[in-house]
Each structure stands twice: as structure tokens, then as C-alpha cells.
Design a protein around this motif. Structure first.
Motif, mmCIF file in Angstrom:
data_model
loop_
_atom_site.group_PDB
_atom_site.id
_atom_site.type_symbol
_atom_site.label_atom_id
_atom_site.label_comp_id
_atom_site.label_asym_id
_atom_site.label_seq_id
_atom_site.Cartn_x
_atom_site.Cartn_y
_atom_site.Cartn_z
ATOM 1 N N ASP A 145 119.012 37.984 -61.290
ATOM 2 C CA ASP A 145 118.828 38.718 -60.047
ATOM 3 C C ASP A 145 120.058 38.583 -59.079
ATOM 4 N N VAL A 150 123.659 43.597 -61.357
ATOM 5 C CA VAL A 150 122.286 43.676 -60.829
ATOM 6 C C VAL A 150 122.324 44.286 -59.074
ATOM 7 N N GLY A 151 123.393 43.437 -58.733
ATOM 8 C CA GLY A 151 123.912 44.045 -57.036
ATOM 9 C C GLY A 151 124.281 45.513 -57.120
ATOM 10 N N ASN A 154 121.595 48.130 -57.986
ATOM 11 C CA ASN A 154 120.559 48.256 -56.411
ATOM 12 C C ASN A 154 121.363 48.925 -55.646
ATOM 13 N N HIS A 157 121.357 52.623 -56.446
ATOM 14 C CA HIS A 157 120.012 52.997 -56.494
ATOM 15 C C HIS A 157 119.488 53.535 -57.994
ATOM 16 N N LEU A 159 118.258 51.024 -60.080
ATOM 17 C CA LEU A 159 116.852 50.713 -60.307
ATOM 18 C C LEU A 159 115.847 51.366 -59.780
ATOM 19 N N ASP A 160 115.865 52.056 -58.761
ATOM 20 C CA ASP A 160 114.633 52.816 -58.155
ATOM 21 C C ASP A 160 114.233 53.831 -59.192
ATOM 22 N N SER A 163 112.626 51.558 -62.241
ATOM 23 C CA SER A 163 111.646 51.292 -61.835
ATOM 24 C C SER A 163 110.554 52.336 -61.880
ATOM 25 N N THR A 168 112.128 48.664 -65.293
ATOM 26 C CA THR A 168 112.428 47.422 -64.527
ATOM 27 C C THR A 168 111.498 47.343 -63.696
ATOM 28 N N ASP A 171 113.693 45.354 -58.153
ATOM 29 C CA ASP A 171 114.981 44.947 -57.898
ATOM 30 C C ASP A 171 115.422 44.014 -59.130
ATOM 31 N N ARG A 172 114.516 43.693 -60.091
ATOM 32 C CA ARG A 172 114.582 42.606 -61.072
ATOM 33 C C ARG A 172 114.776 43.271 -62.285
#
Length: 308
Positions: A145, A150-151, A154, A157, A159-160, A163, A168, A171-172
Motif C-alpha cells: 500500500d 501504488v502511489g 493513485n 488515477h 486505480l479509480d 476499482s 482493485t 487504493d489497495r
């Protein structure tokens, strides 16, 4: 008075000896014998044993007996069909990603690497110098995380979108389908690159020159010349990636969660934890049959049997 000349047959001891010719014809079969014995002992016999196990009934305490209980196959498929679908989906996605990532690299090595070709090839196979387990565990750190990867996802965007697709969770990334697919893609990427490189390296460079002489654009040359001639590498690479990925359980075990279990995890659990050997054997045969059918259809649709 005419005389008829009769040519006498030579004595038997004067006939040419044909034993060396017979031995020469038998040489290929003698060369095949070790491989045939190996396949019989380590593939055919275990396969027969597993087939007999899949139609047994009983328990570990009372023992298992062959009762030809084929209902085990239907029960296993009915109970664990989500894991089958998940395995094929993850393996197919990882294979597609390996093709998209591996083809440009294989093209670079074959046509543009020059004196750096051997170095890049060594870097491609370098991960094999490390244990499969260690390489997979490394991805737990990469996808943690608080990791840089991962940063960055994020911040962009990404991961948006993942998700929203259900790959996903917020934010994981770790313990999600995306983590499992990333692990599969990384671990099996060399199996895609090497066949592609071998196929591309065989293409005669004069064909590209002829395409340029006919005023073909680089895109047209790739679409009409390069890609069709590299199809044997594409087919063999996708098979070498998809088949082991569909039965893998390490990536899902280490990078996934209970919601990302593949059929390989179920088979491993049935064999080593639950100790339900008939169900585990039936699941193995079902997976093998599904993959065999898919591979047969794929090869026929691909229009090539000239595998590298």
C-alpha cells in the motif's frame, strides 16, 4: 541350333548383407526410446493413476477404492466452476498482457538491438536464476500500500478505473485480482518473449526492404509482412504462457485473497489439506480437458501448426 543362356542365381553366401541397412533404419527408433520410456514412466503412468483416483470413493481412514463414481466430475465442476472461470480469466488476461509487452521487446531484440542483443536476452532470462517463489514474494513489496508503484497509480488515477472494473479495491492493489494478474504476467513474460524473438529473428530482412521499395509504410509492412510471419512465435508464446498460468496457484496464494482463488489453489488444497483425492484428481482432469479443447480451437483458428 540356338542356345538359351540361363543365368544362374548366385549362391546364398554371395548375396549382399542387408543388416547394416536394417540397423540404420532402426537408429531413429532407438534414439526415441529414452524419451518414450520417460514419458511412459513420468507422464502416462501417473495420468492413468490419477484417472483411477478420480473414480474412487472412500476416505483416508477407510481407504479409497475404485467404484467408477464418475459423478465426482459433475459435483466438482458444479461446486468449483467460479474458480475455473477465474483461472481462465486471469490466465487469459496475463497472456494478453505478456503479448502486448513482449512483442515490442522481442521486435527490438530481433531487429534493433545490434551488439546489445545478447545482453538483452540475458536480462530477459535473468529472472529464472531466482526462485519462482522469491520472485513472487518480491511483488508483495512492489504492490504494498505504501509502495512507489501504488502511489504512482493513485496519482495517475489508474486505480479509480481498476476499482470501477472490480480489479482493485479502492487504493489497495495487493490481495486483489490485479495483483494476481501482475504476478502471472511477470513470471511468465519470458515464455512469451523467447518464442517471439526466435520467430522474428528468422524473418529475412530483404522482405522488409522489398516492402519499402513498394512504398509500404512501416505500419503496413508490420501488418502485411512482419506480424503474419511471426505468427508461429505468437501461437507458441501464448500457449507457453496460458497453459501454465491457468493451473498456477502460487501467485494467487501469495498475492491474492480468498476471493481470488484459482482452480490450482483448490486442487492443491484438496490434495494436501482436505485430503479428498478423488475430487482433486477430477478437478485436474477437468482443467486439462478445458485447456486442451481451448488450445485445439485456438491453433485451428490461428491457421498455423508450425510452432517454434
Amino acid at each position: 541350333m540356338s542356345a538359351t543362356l540361363v543365368k544362374e542365381a548366385p549362391p546364398a553366401e554371395d548375396l549382399p548383407v542387408r543388416k547394416p541397412a536394417t540397423r540404420k533404419r532402426l537408429v531413429p527408433y532407438w534414439l526415441l526410446l529414452p524419451g518414450i520410456v520417460w514419458l511412459l514412466v513420468f507422464f502416462a503412468l501417473p495420468l492413468v493413476y490419477q484417472a483411477s483416483t478420480s473414480v474412487q470413493t472412500g476416505s483416508l481412514e477407510a481407504g479409497f477404492q475404485v467404484t467408477w463414481h464418475v459423478q465426482t466430475y459433475w459435483e466438482a465442476l458444479q461446486e468449483y466452476w467460479p474458480q475455473f472461470v477465474r483461472s481462465l480469466l486471469y490466465a487469459g488476461t496475463a497472456t494478453l498482457l505478456c503479448l502486448l509487452l513482449g512483442y515490442p521487446l522481442a521486435y527490438l531484440i530481433a531487429f534493433r538491438a545490434g551488439r546489445w542483443r545478447n545482453l538483452i536476452l540475458v536480462l530477459v532470462i535473468a529472472p529464472f536464476f531466482t526462485s519462482f517463489l522469491i520472485r513472487t514474494l518480491a511483488w508483495k513489496t512492489i504492490l504494498a500500500d505504501d509502495s512507489v508503484v501504488v502511489g504512482a497509480l493513485n496519482a495517475l488515477h489508474v486505480l479509480d478505473v481498476t476499482s470501477w472494473l472490480g480489479w482493485t479495491e479502492g487504493d489497495r492493489v495487493l490481495a486483489t485480482p490485479m495483483a494476481v494478474v501482475c504476478g502471472l504476467t511477470y513470471n511468465f513474460l519470458p515464455f512469451m518473449i523467447l518464442p517471439l524473438y526466435t520467430s522474428l529473428e528468422r524473418i529475412d530482412g530483404r522482405l522488409h526492404e522489398a516492402a519499402r521499395d513498394l512504398y509500404a509504410s512501416p505500419a503496413t509492412t508490420f501488418r502485411k509482412v512482419t506480424f503474419p510471419l511471426s505468427m508461429p512465435g505468437v501461437v507458441s508464446g501464448t500457449l507457453l504462457t496460458f497453459i501454465p498460468a491457468s493451473g498456477d496457484y502460487v501467485n494467487s496464494e501469495l498475492l491474492g485473497s480468498t476471493d481470488t482463488k484459482m482452480v490450482g489453489n483448490v486442487i492443491q488444497s484438496q490434495f494436501l489439506r482436505v485430503l479428498d483425492y478423488p475430487t482433486a484428481a477430477a478437478l485436474s482432469f477437468i482443467l486439462m480437458a478445458i485447456v486442451l479443447v481451448m488450445v485445439t480451437v485456438y491453433i485451428r483458428r490461428a491457421g498455423t501448426e508450425d510452432l517454434v
